[in-house]
Design an enzyme around this catalytic site. Sequence first.
Site, PDB file in Angstrom:
ATOM      1  N   ASP A  98       0.939  -3.056  -5.071  1.00 58.80           N
ATOM      2  CA  ASP A  98       1.150  -1.658  -4.727  1.00 58.80           C
ATOM      3  C   ASP A  98       1.647  -1.597  -3.285  1.00 58.80           C
ATOM      4  OD1 ASP A  98       0.811   1.145  -4.706  1.00 58.80           O
ATOM      5  OD2 ASP A  98      -0.955   0.958  -5.991  1.00 58.80           O
ATOM      6  N   ASP A 198       4.279   3.509  -4.096  1.00 55.73           N
ATOM      7  CA  ASP A 198       3.495   4.736  -3.988  1.00 55.73           C
ATOM      8  C   ASP A 198       4.370   5.917  -3.557  1.00 55.73           C
ATOM      9  OD1 ASP A 198       0.708   5.806  -3.943  1.00 55.73           O
ATOM     10  OD2 ASP A 198       1.196   6.224  -1.849  1.00 55.73           O
ATOM     11  N   GLU A 247       6.124   5.613  -8.211  1.00 49.16           N
ATOM     12  CA  GLU A 247       5.229   6.746  -8.504  1.00 49.16           C
ATOM     13  C   GLU A 247       5.912   8.007  -7.991  1.00 49.16           C
ATOM     14  OE1 GLU A 247       0.801   8.490  -7.674  1.00 49.16           O
ATOM     15  OE2 GLU A 247       2.086   7.801  -6.070  1.00 49.16           O
ATOM     16  N   HIS A 321      -6.248   5.499 -11.116  1.00 51.38           N
ATOM     17  CA  HIS A 321      -7.334   5.691 -10.154  1.00 51.38           C
ATOM     18  C   HIS A 321      -7.362   7.085  -9.540  1.00 51.38           C
ATOM     19  CE1 HIS A 321      -3.714   4.818  -8.008  1.00 51.38           C
ATOM     20  NE2 HIS A 321      -4.270   5.261  -6.892  1.00 51.38           N
ATOM     21  N   ASP A 322      -6.397   7.940  -9.895  1.00 52.23           N
ATOM     22  CA  ASP A 322      -6.363   9.312  -9.370  1.00 52.23           C
ATOM     23  C   ASP A 322      -6.727  10.332 -10.442  1.00 52.23           C
ATOM     24  OD1 ASP A 322      -5.357   8.394  -6.895  1.00 52.23           O
ATOM     25  OD2 ASP A 322      -3.275   8.618  -7.560  1.00 52.23           O
TER      26      ASP A 322
HETATM   27  O1  TEU Z   1      -0.982   9.352  -5.191  1.00 48.90           O
HETATM   28  C1  TEU Z   1      -0.024  10.325  -5.029  1.00 48.90           C
HETATM   29  C2  TEU Z   1      -0.285  11.649  -5.607  1.00 48.90           C
HETATM   30  O2  TEU Z   1       0.460  12.579  -5.317  1.00 48.90           O
HETATM   31  C3  TEU Z   1      -1.412  11.901  -6.481  1.00 48.90           C
HETATM   32  O3  TEU Z   1      -1.615  11.171  -7.583  1.00 48.90           O
HETATM   33  C4  TEU Z   1      -2.574  12.347  -5.702  1.00 48.90           C
HETATM   34  O4  TEU Z   1      -3.572  11.403  -5.527  1.00 48.90           O
HETATM   35  C5  TEU Z   1      -3.134  13.494  -6.453  1.00 48.90           C
HETATM   36  O5  TEU Z   1      -2.105  14.358  -6.702  1.00 48.90           O
HETATM   37  C6  TEU Z   1      -4.128  14.204  -5.647  1.00 48.90           C
HETATM   38  O6  TEU Z   1      -4.438  15.364  -6.342  1.00 48.90           O
HETATM   39  C7  TEU Z   1      -0.806   8.155  -4.538  1.00 48.90           C
HETATM   40  C8  TEU Z   1      -1.981   7.240  -4.810  1.00 48.90           C
HETATM   41  O7  TEU Z   1      -2.028   6.945  -6.170  1.00 48.90           O
HETATM   42  C9  TEU Z   1      -3.228   7.888  -4.304  1.00 48.90           C
HETATM   43  O8  TEU Z   1      -4.373   7.162  -4.608  1.00 48.90           O
HETATM   44  C10 TEU Z   1      -3.073   8.076  -2.808  1.00 48.90           C
HETATM   45  O9  TEU Z   1      -4.154   8.801  -2.307  1.00 48.90           O
HETATM   46  C11 TEU Z   1      -1.784   8.811  -2.458  1.00 48.90           C
HETATM   47  O10 TEU Z   1      -0.653   8.316  -3.146  1.00 48.90           O
HETATM   48  C12 TEU Z   1      -1.474   8.683  -0.995  1.00 48.90           C
HETATM   49  O11 TEU Z   1      -1.069   7.389  -0.702  1.00 48.90           O
END
Ligand code: TEU
Length: 544
Positions: A98, A198, A247, A321-322
Amino acid sequence: MAQKDWKKSVVYQIYPKSFNDTTGNGEGDLKGIIEKLDYIQYLGVDYIWLTPVYESPMNDNGYDISNYLKINERFGTLEDFETLISEAHKRDLKVMIDIVINHTSTEHEWFKEAIRSKDNPYRDYYFFKPSQDGPPTNWESKFGGNAWQYDEKTDEYYLHLFDVTQADLNWDNEAVRQALYDVVNHWIEFGVDGFRFDVINLISKGEFKDSPKIGKEFYTDGPHVHEYLHELNRHTFGDKDMMTVGEMSSTTIDNCIKYTKSDRQELSSVFNFHHLKVDYVDGEKWSNAKLDFLKLKEILMDWQVGIYEGGGWNAIFWCNHDQPRVVSRFGDDSTEENRQASAKMLAIALHMLQGTPYIYQGEEIGMTDPHFDSIQQYRDVESRNAYDNLKQQGKDESEILTILGQKSRDNSRTPIQWTSGEQAGFTTGTPWIDIPNNAQYINVEAAIENKTSVLHTYRELIRLRHEHDIITYGDIEPLYMEHPQLFMYRRNYDGQTWLVVANFSKEAVKLPEDINRQGTVIIQNGTIENGEISPFGAIVIDVQ
Ligand code: TEU
C-alpha cells in the site's frame, strides 16, 4: 513458469495490526503474517495486499507515513519484510503493498523542513497558503472540520484532506513527483509484485476556491490526474509484471475506464465505493439507515456494465479496513444460521461478478461487527472525531453509539479470530482493540474443520474463478432489477451462460417463473424447493 493471467487473480487483504501478534504486545506484526502464510495459501488466493507497514506515528494506523523506506518497528524489521516476501513467493503468493502518496505524515522529514521557513526548498512539496481571516477555502477534511491547518510559526495554512497530521503533497511540483517515483522504484527493486495506491484520484488539486461541495469538485479526479498517473506508470511499474489498484474516492465510471484501459498506461484496476454508500442518509455516512437494496443493485450493475463496455477493469469487494463487516451490514448476524447463510450468499453474489475480487481478513470466516457499546472501545481517529461532532450537534449518547456501531471503521479492525481460545489466538497479551465474544464459535480453526463453513464457500469461489474463464471474461446481463429481494444476473461467454441468483432476504422467495434455470449447478447455498429459494440462498447454474 508460465505467467499467470493477472485478471484471474484473487487478492487477500491483510491489516497487519490486527492479523497475528507474535510478540505479545497486543498488535499484529510481520512475523505473525509469515506464520500464517500456509493458511493464506490454503485459501487459494494469488495476492496478498498489506496495508501500510512503513514508519509512522500511527495517527491513522499507518496511512500517515513518516518515512517511505523504513519499516515501522512496531511491525518488525526490513529483514522480516524481506523474509515475508520470499516466503510468500515460495508459496506462489504475490505481495502487493500500500503506497500513500497523496499525503505524508507531518512527521515526515519533508514536512518538518517545509515548516522551518517560507523559503525552505521543501515548502513547495505541500500546499501552504496565506490567509487573513480564517482558512483559505471552505474545503472540509474527510475526517471532519476544515481541511486547512494554521501553522503559527510561518503564518500560513497547509492543506490536509484527511487528518491534520496528514499533509497533502503538491503533485504539481515535479520534484515531488520524482521523489515519489523513487519511492515506488525502491520497493519494486526490493521485490514486491504490485501496489495499491491510496486515494490516488485526489492527487491533482485544481483551483483553490470555496465551493458548495466543500472542495470535492476541485480535487476529485482533478485536472492533471490522468497525466500524473500515466507518468507514474512510465517511470515505475509500467513495463513490469505488476498488478496495481488505485483507490478512488467519489469517482465516475468514465474516469475509471480512463484509469484502467490498458492502452492508456495508468493502472490495472480501481476501487470505487459508490455501492458502499447505500446505507447513508443523503450522502451522510454518520447516519443510521437501512440498506437500499434496489440502489445497491443499480450501482453494482451500472459499474459492471459500464466498465465492461468501456474496456476498463474494476476491483470487486464488500469489505476492507474502512468498512463495516458485510455480514452485519448487508446480511444478518442475529442468528448463527442466518450469519452463515448470508455470509455465503454475499460471497457468491460478489464473486461471480467481473473484476478482481478482494477478500478482507476475517471475511472468509464470516466475521461480524463487534457491536461495541461504549466510546472507550473505539480507537479510530475518524470515529472519535465523528463522536465529538455528533455530540456537538446535540445527539444523545445512545443514538451516537448506534451510528458508530453501524458505520465505524473499527468494525472491521478487530483482530482476526484464529481459535476459540484466549484472545481468539491473536495475541498472548492484551489486544489493542477488543475482540468480540463470538470468537468462541466464529474462528479460523472451527471454519477449517467444518466442511460446510463460510470459509469453504470462499475457497470454492476462488477455485471456480481460476478454472472458468466465463467469470473473468463473460459479459454481464442484469436481470429483474426491480425485484425487491433477489439479486440476479447472467454471465455470457463463448456460447456459455451462467445464471446467478442471490436472495438478500431472510425469507424464502419465489423465483421468477419465466427464467430458464435448467442446467448444471456450479455452486449452491441453501435450497430451492417448489420454486422457492431459501432465506439468504444463492445459486449459480450453467444453463442450457
Ligand atoms: O481511505 C480513503 C477514503 O476516502 C475512505 O475510504 C475513508 O477512510 C472513508 O471515506 C472515511 O469515511 C484511505 C484509506 O483506506 C484509509 O484507511 C485512510 O484513512 C485514508 O485513505 C487516508 O489515507
